[in-house]
Design an enzyme around this catalytic site. Structure first.
Site, PDB file in Angstrom:
ATOM      1  N   SER A  15       3.430  -2.142  10.308  1.00 16.87           N
ATOM      2  CA  SER A  15       4.884  -2.248  10.513  1.00 16.87           C
ATOM      3  C   SER A  15       5.453  -3.618  10.130  1.00 16.87           C
ATOM      4  O   SER A  15       6.311  -4.153  10.840  1.00 16.87           O
ATOM      5  CB  SER A  15       5.256  -1.880  11.955  1.00 16.87           C
ATOM      6  N   HIS A  37      -9.450   1.336   4.666  1.00 15.13           N
ATOM      7  CA  HIS A  37      -8.177   1.482   5.385  1.00 15.13           C
ATOM      8  C   HIS A  37      -8.375   2.448   6.561  1.00 15.13           C
ATOM      9  O   HIS A  37      -9.146   3.401   6.464  1.00 15.13           O
ATOM     10  CB  HIS A  37      -7.105   2.014   4.430  1.00 15.13           C
ATOM     11  N   GLU A  79      -6.689   4.819   7.669  1.00 15.54           N
ATOM     12  CA  GLU A  79      -6.454   6.242   7.403  1.00 15.54           C
ATOM     13  C   GLU A  79      -7.670   6.872   6.744  1.00 15.54           C
ATOM     14  O   GLU A  79      -7.970   8.038   6.966  1.00 15.54           O
ATOM     15  CB  GLU A  79      -5.192   6.408   6.537  1.00 15.54           C
ATOM     16  N   LYS A 101       0.204   4.298  -0.328  1.00 15.17           N
ATOM     17  CA  LYS A 101      -0.398   5.516   0.250  1.00 15.17           C
ATOM     18  C   LYS A 101      -0.122   6.715  -0.670  1.00 15.17           C
ATOM     19  O   LYS A 101      -0.058   6.539  -1.884  1.00 15.17           O
ATOM     20  CB  LYS A 101       0.106   5.729   1.677  1.00 15.17           C
ATOM     21  N   GLU A 142      -5.570  -4.737  10.511  1.00 14.61           N
ATOM     22  CA  GLU A 142      -4.509  -3.753  10.712  1.00 14.61           C
ATOM     23  C   GLU A 142      -4.759  -2.982  12.009  1.00 14.61           C
ATOM     24  O   GLU A 142      -5.546  -2.019  12.005  1.00 14.61           O
ATOM     25  CB  GLU A 142      -4.475  -2.764   9.547  1.00 14.61           C
ATOM     26  N   GLY A 193       2.536   2.309  10.712  1.00 12.50           N
ATOM     27  CA  GLY A 193       3.506   3.396  10.559  1.00 12.50           C
ATOM     28  C   GLY A 193       4.205   3.784  11.850  1.00 12.50           C
ATOM     29  O   GLY A 193       4.876   4.811  11.920  1.00 12.50           O
ATOM     30  N   ASN A 213       0.876  -1.175   0.000  1.00 11.78           N
ATOM     31  CA  ASN A 213       0.000   0.000   0.000  1.00 11.78           C
ATOM     32  C   ASN A 213       0.911   1.223   0.000  1.00 11.78           C
ATOM     33  O   ASN A 213       1.489   1.572   1.019  1.00 11.78           O
ATOM     34  CB  ASN A 213      -0.880  -0.036   1.265  1.00 11.78           C
TER      35      ASN A 213
HETATM   36  P1  PGA Z   1       2.856   0.295   7.651  1.00 10.17           P
HETATM   37  O1  PGA Z   1       1.389   0.521   7.040  1.00 10.17           O
HETATM   38  O2  PGA Z   1       3.378  -0.998   7.079  1.00 10.17           O
HETATM   39  O3  PGA Z   1       3.650   1.494   7.228  1.00 10.17           O
HETATM   40  O4  PGA Z   1       2.697   0.209   9.132  1.00 10.17           O
HETATM   41  C1  PGA Z   1       0.513  -0.538   6.820  1.00 10.17           C
HETATM   42  C2  PGA Z   1      -0.772  -0.044   6.201  1.00 10.17           C
HETATM   43  O5  PGA Z   1      -1.219   1.053   6.551  1.00 10.17           O
HETATM   44  O6  PGA Z   1      -1.374  -0.719   5.346  1.00 10.17           O
END
Ligand code: PGA
Length: 255
Positions: free
Chosen positions: A213, A95, A97, A11, A167, A173, A9
């Site tokens: 992560s 997601h 976010e 982003k 998630e 992140g 992903n």
């Molecule tokens: P990350 O994000 O691997 O940077 O923690 C995962 C995601 O948001 O899908």
């Protein structure tokens, strides 16, 4: 048997040119991988270019969101037939976010999943609890509500066409990965919910990715858990070395 699926992903990162360079490199480095399904999810503006590069390769292409109407007066949105038209196969829906910053709800997720399926896109449906919810011992309640509402009204056949992603918001992140036990516990819970909703045969075929992560160092242990069938990778999917390693490090995990 569930085949492991690793999705990057990206982003809000990479221009079209950067995306073309990246997928060209990935194609070269991962062309011998057959044991794992690989997907990249660039921003909307890079999808068409990436689609050309990835055509007839072993790397799938996904969008990061979709609107539920096919067309009309919905300024700024992109629809499932439009994604399909340029060769997109997957779409991330719900997601955290989008839930946190853009008002995504379980109801809108459900409508988007419906639209994706109608047009032959594979939805990657995301669920996950916040740190506050985990600390208040509400993880399972939150996940149950997200799954029940986001997946409401779909048949067993439709559920089998989806990918789910767990998630935990506190792990996205932050560099703070859920332990493999913490992740497995929730994955197992989600699979049991699917058993209740659609029976064991359906539930045992649905792939559930972990996200938060994920790195080359932890992918193998995560995917070795019984109910963890891959990963949705954010930060580590933007770098050539780490994404290639993540894919390669789980190639020999048998589910
Ligand atoms: P990350 O994000 O691997 O940077 O923690 C995962 C995601 O948001 O899908």
């Amino acid at each position: 048997m569930r085949k492991i699926i690793i999705a990057g992903n990206w982003k809000l990162n990479k221009t079209s040119l950067e995306a073309i360079d990246f997928v060209t490199m990935l194609k070269r480095q991962l062309d011998d991988v057959t044991a794992v399904d690989i997907v990249v999810c660039p921003v909307f503006t890079a999808l068409a270019d990436c689609s050309e590069v990835l055509e007839s390769s072993n790397i799938g292409l996904g969008a990061q969101d979709v609107y539920w109407e096919d067309s009309g007066a919905f300024t700024g949105e992109v629809s499932a037939p439009m994604l399909k038209d340029i060769g997109v196969q997957y779409v991330i829906i719900g997601h955290s976010e989008r839930r946190q910053f853009f008002g995504e709800t379980n109801t809108s997720v459900q409508k988007k999943v419906k639209a994706a399926l109608k047009h032959g896109l594979i939805p990657i449906v995301c669920v996950g609890e916040t740190l506050q919810e985990r600390e208040a011992n509400r993880t399972f309640d939150v996940i149950k509500k997200q799954c029940e509402e986001s997946l409401a009204g779909f048949s067993a056949e439709e559920i089998q066409k989806m990918i789910l992603a767990y998630e935990p918001v506190w792990a996205i992140g932050t560099g703070k990965t859920a332990t493999s036990q913490q992740a497995q516990e929730v994955h197992q819970f989600i699979r049991q919910l699917l058993v209740k909703m659609h029976g064991k045969d359906t539930a045992s075929t649905v792939r559930i990715q972990y996200g938060g992560s994920v790195k080359p160092e932890n992918i193998k242990e995560l995917t070795s858990q019984e109910d963890i069938d891959g990963a949705l990778v954010g930060g580590a999917s933007l770098k050539e070395d780490s994404f290639v390693k993540i894919v390669k490090n789980c190639c020999d995990v048998q589910k």
